[in-house]
Design a protein around this motif. Structure first.
Motif, PDB file in Angstrom:
ATOM      1  N   PHE A 140       0.843  -1.192   0.000  1.00 29.09           N
ATOM      2  CA  PHE A 140       0.000   0.000   0.000  1.00 29.09           C
ATOM      3  C   PHE A 140       0.878   1.241   0.000  1.00 29.09           C
ATOM      4  CE2 PHE A 140      -2.695  -3.244   2.049  1.00 29.09           C
ATOM      5  CZ  PHE A 140      -3.818  -3.156   1.247  1.00 29.09           C
ATOM      6  N   PRO A 141       0.331   2.360  -0.498  1.00 31.12           N
ATOM      7  CA  PRO A 141       1.107   3.612  -0.484  1.00 31.12           C
ATOM      8  C   PRO A 141       1.480   4.019   0.940  1.00 31.12           C
ATOM      9  CG  PRO A 141      -0.833   3.815  -1.895  1.00 31.12           C
ATOM     10  CD  PRO A 141      -0.983   2.531  -1.141  1.00 31.12           C
ATOM     11  N   GLU A 142       2.546   4.756   1.041  1.00 32.87           N
ATOM     12  CA  GLU A 142       2.990   5.228   2.355  1.00 32.87           C
ATOM     13  C   GLU A 142       1.887   6.050   3.009  1.00 32.87           C
ATOM     14  OE1 GLU A 142       6.741   7.724   4.319  1.00 32.87           O
ATOM     15  OE2 GLU A 142       6.693   7.290   2.161  1.00 32.87           O
ATOM     16  N   GLY A 143       1.635   5.760   4.266  1.00 29.91           N
ATOM     17  CA  GLY A 143       0.604   6.486   5.004  1.00 29.91           C
ATOM     18  C   GLY A 143      -0.751   5.814   5.006  1.00 29.91           C
ATOM     19  N   VAL A 144      -0.903   4.768   4.164  1.00 29.08           N
ATOM     20  CA  VAL A 144      -2.173   4.022   4.143  1.00 29.08           C
ATOM     21  C   VAL A 144      -2.044   2.834   5.092  1.00 29.08           C
ATOM     22  CG1 VAL A 144      -3.767   2.669   2.747  1.00 29.08           C
ATOM     23  CG2 VAL A 144      -2.687   4.712   1.784  1.00 29.08           C
ATOM     24  N   ASN A 145      -2.791   2.879   6.159  1.00 29.16           N
ATOM     25  CA  ASN A 145      -2.765   1.803   7.140  1.00 29.16           C
ATOM     26  C   ASN A 145      -4.042   0.968   7.011  1.00 29.16           C
ATOM     27  OD1 ASN A 145      -0.285   2.626   8.403  1.00 29.16           O
ATOM     28  ND2 ASN A 145      -1.426   4.305   9.363  1.00 29.16           N
ATOM     29  N   GLU A 172      -8.308   0.107  -5.181  1.00 32.83           N
ATOM     30  CA  GLU A 172      -8.980   1.347  -4.787  1.00 32.83           C
ATOM     31  C   GLU A 172      -8.153   2.124  -3.770  1.00 32.83           C
ATOM     32  OE1 GLU A 172     -12.833   2.451  -2.064  1.00 32.83           O
ATOM     33  OE2 GLU A 172     -13.074   0.813  -3.515  1.00 32.83           O
ATOM     34  N   LEU A 173      -7.452   1.419  -2.894  1.00 31.02           N
ATOM     35  CA  LEU A 173      -6.618   2.056  -1.874  1.00 31.02           C
ATOM     36  C   LEU A 173      -5.241   2.443  -2.400  1.00 31.02           C
ATOM     37  CD1 LEU A 173      -7.483  -0.266   1.161  1.00 31.02           C
ATOM     38  CD2 LEU A 173      -8.254   2.099   0.792  1.00 31.02           C
ATOM     39  N   GLY A 174      -5.029   2.231  -3.708  1.00 29.85           N
ATOM     40  CA  GLY A 174      -3.752   2.589  -4.315  1.00 29.85           C
ATOM     41  C   GLY A 174      -2.682   1.534  -4.137  1.00 29.85           C
ATOM     42  N   PHE A 343       0.047  -9.818   2.764  1.00 26.38           N
ATOM     43  CA  PHE A 343       0.038 -10.881   1.766  1.00 26.38           C
ATOM     44  C   PHE A 343      -1.402 -11.337   1.502  1.00 26.38           C
ATOM     45  CE2 PHE A 343       4.207 -11.179   3.767  1.00 26.38           C
ATOM     46  CZ  PHE A 343       5.054 -11.295   2.672  1.00 26.38           C
ATOM     47  N   LEU A 344      -1.568 -11.981   0.357  1.00 26.81           N
ATOM     48  CA  LEU A 344      -2.846 -12.578  -0.019  1.00 26.81           C
ATOM     49  C   LEU A 344      -2.539 -13.886  -0.743  1.00 26.81           C
ATOM     50  CD1 LEU A 344      -6.031 -12.147  -0.381  1.00 26.81           C
ATOM     51  CD2 LEU A 344      -5.452 -11.296  -2.657  1.00 26.81           C
TER      52      LEU A 344
END
Length: 362
Positions: A140-145, A172-174, A343-344
Motif C-alpha cells: 500500500f502507499p505510504e501512510g495508508v494503514n 482502490e486504496l492505491g 500478503f494474499l
C-alpha cells in the motif's frame, strides 16, 4: 460381447466423434504384452483406489460382458440408470477373493475417489491442502494503514466473489499486488520441471481470473498475450503462453500432482479415455499430444474453491462448531500480515467444464 469394444472413437477439439479412426479392443495390453481375448478368463480386472483399497476383482470376460451391456443400453436415457445399477451389482456379485487362478491382472484406478462427480464435473488439478496456494505480496502507499480484520469483513460479501472484491479494494486504496511464491516447494519444482516460466504464468492467470472475471483458458491466454508479463517478443497470434499452459494441463492430466515430485516422463502406452454424458466414449493417446492439449485447453477452466474462512469472523479459518477444529484448513483468499508485510493467497484449482448437453428424455 467384444463387438461393443471394437471402436473406441477419437474426437476433435469439441469431442465430436471421428468415425474413420478407431482403436481395436480385441486385445488387452498388459505390461507391454498382448493377451488375446481367448485368454480373458485368466485375467483379473481389479478396481481400486490410488491408495490401494481394492473395491472388487472379477475375470476380464465378465467385466467386458457387463460393461458391454451398459454401453449398448447407454443410447436409451430411460434405461441407463437402472442398467448402471444392475451392472455394478453384477460386478460385485462376481467379485472373487481368491485371485490365485489369474495369470495376470489389469488394474483400473478409481481417480478422485474422495470427490462426488454426480451432478458436478471432475477436477484436473484439485485443491490439496495448502499445496496449491499462490502467495502474493500486497503493498500500500505510504501512510495508508489497513486493518486486516476490517478489510476482510468489508469485502466478505463482495461481487462477483470475495477474492475479486478484495483485489478491487486493494487497487482502490492505491495498493499493488505482485507474485511472491508458491506455498508448496514440491509444486514449484514440478511446474519448473515442465517449464521454468510456469509459476509466474499461472500466478498471473489466477490474478486475471479475479480481476477480469474470466475463467476460460482462451480468455486468459488472450489477456496474457496483451499484458505479456514475461516480456516475450510476441508477434501476431503468438502461441507462447498457450503452449506453456497446454503443457501444464497435459502433465496434470498424465499424473503430475502438487504432493509428489514429477519426473516429466509418461508411460509409453498412456492416454486418456473420456466418457461423455450421452454415453459416447472418446479417447486420446499420448502420441496425439497436439489434439490432447487442445482438448484440455477447451475442456477445462480455473475455478474458485471455498476459501475456508469463517463467515462470522472473515479472514479467519472456519471452525467446526462441535470439535472446534478447522473444517477447511486451506487458509487462502483473505488479506493477512506477516513480519510487517501484507500478503494474499489464492488457490489454484482446475476443473473440467460441462462440454456436452444432457440428452433430452423422450
Amino acid at each position: 460381447m467384444i463387438e461393443y469394444f471394437r471402436r473406441i472413437l477419437t474426437d476433435s477439439r469439441n469431442t465430436t466423434k471421428v468415425g474413420d479412426i478407431f482403436y481395436p479392443f480385441y486385445v488387452v495390453l498388459y505390461d507391454k504384452k498382448y493377451i488375446y481375448h481367448e485368454d480373458l478368463q485368466s485375467i483379473g480386472v481389479i478396481i481400486s483406489s490410488l491408495d490401494g483399497e481394492v473395491f472388487l476383482c472379477v475375470p476380464a470376460n465378465i467385466f467386458l460382458e457387463e460393461v458391454a451391456a451398459l454401453i449398448k443400453i447407454s443410447s436409451n436415457s430411460d434405461n441407463i440408470v437402472s442398467t448402471t445399477s444392475a451392472v455394478i451389482e453384477n460386478l460385485f456379485c462376481n467379485s472373487v477373493r481368491d485371485t490365485s487362478k489369474f495369470k495376470s491382472f489389469v488394474k483400473i484406478f478409481w481417480l478422485d475417489h474422495s470427490d462426488n462427480h454426480i451432478g458436478s464435473t471432475a477436477t484436473l488439478l484439485n485443491v490439496s491442502g495448502d499445496n496449491t496456494n499462490f502467495i502474493y505480496k500486497v503493498e500500500f502507499p505510504e501512510g495508508v494503514n489497513v486493518d486486516c480484520d476490517t478489510f476482510n469483513a468489508d469485502t466478505y460479501d463482495g461481487v462477483p466473489s470475495k477474492i475479486s472484491a478484495r483485489l478491487a479494494k486493494i487497487e482502490e486504496l492505491g495498493g499493488s499486488v505482485s507474485f511472491d511464491s508458491i506455498q508448496s516447494y514440491c509444486l514449484t519444482q514440478n511446474l519448473r520441471t515442465i517449464d521454468d516460466a510456469l509459476p509466474v504464468i499461472l500466478a498471473n492467470a489466477l490474478l486475471l481470473k479475479y480481476t477480469k472475471s474470466i475463467s476460460s483458458w482462451a480468455q486468459i491466454i488472450e489477456e496474457l498475450n496483451a499484458q505479456n508479463p514475461l516480456g516475450y517478443r510476441i508477434s501476431a497470434n503468438s502461441p507462447v503462453y498457450e503452449v506453456k499452459i497446454a503443457r501444464f494441463l497435459q502433465d496434470a492430466a498424465m499424473g503430475m500432482t502438487p504432493e509428489t515430485p514429477w519426473s516429466g516422463f509418461y508411460d509409453a502406452d498412456g492416454g486418456q479415455i473420456v466418457v461423455k454424458k450421452d454415453g459416447d466414449i472418446v479417447c486420446y493417446h499420448i502420441y496425439e499430444l497436439n489434439r490432447f492439449r487442445q482438448y484440455l485447453l477447451n475442456a477445462t477452466r480455473i475455478e474458485q474453491p471455498s476459501t475456508g474462512e469463517d463467515e462470522n469472523n472473515p479472514g479467519h479459518i472456519r471452525l467446526d462448531s462441535k470439535t472446534g477444529k478447522p473444517k477447511k484448513p486451506y487458509l487462502f483468499g483473505w488479506l493477512y500480515q506477516e513480519n510487517g508485510n501484507y500478503f494474499l493467497k489464492i488457490n489454484l484449482q482446475v476443473r473440467f467444464k460441462e462440454i456436452t448437453n444432457k440428452r433430452k428424455r423422450k
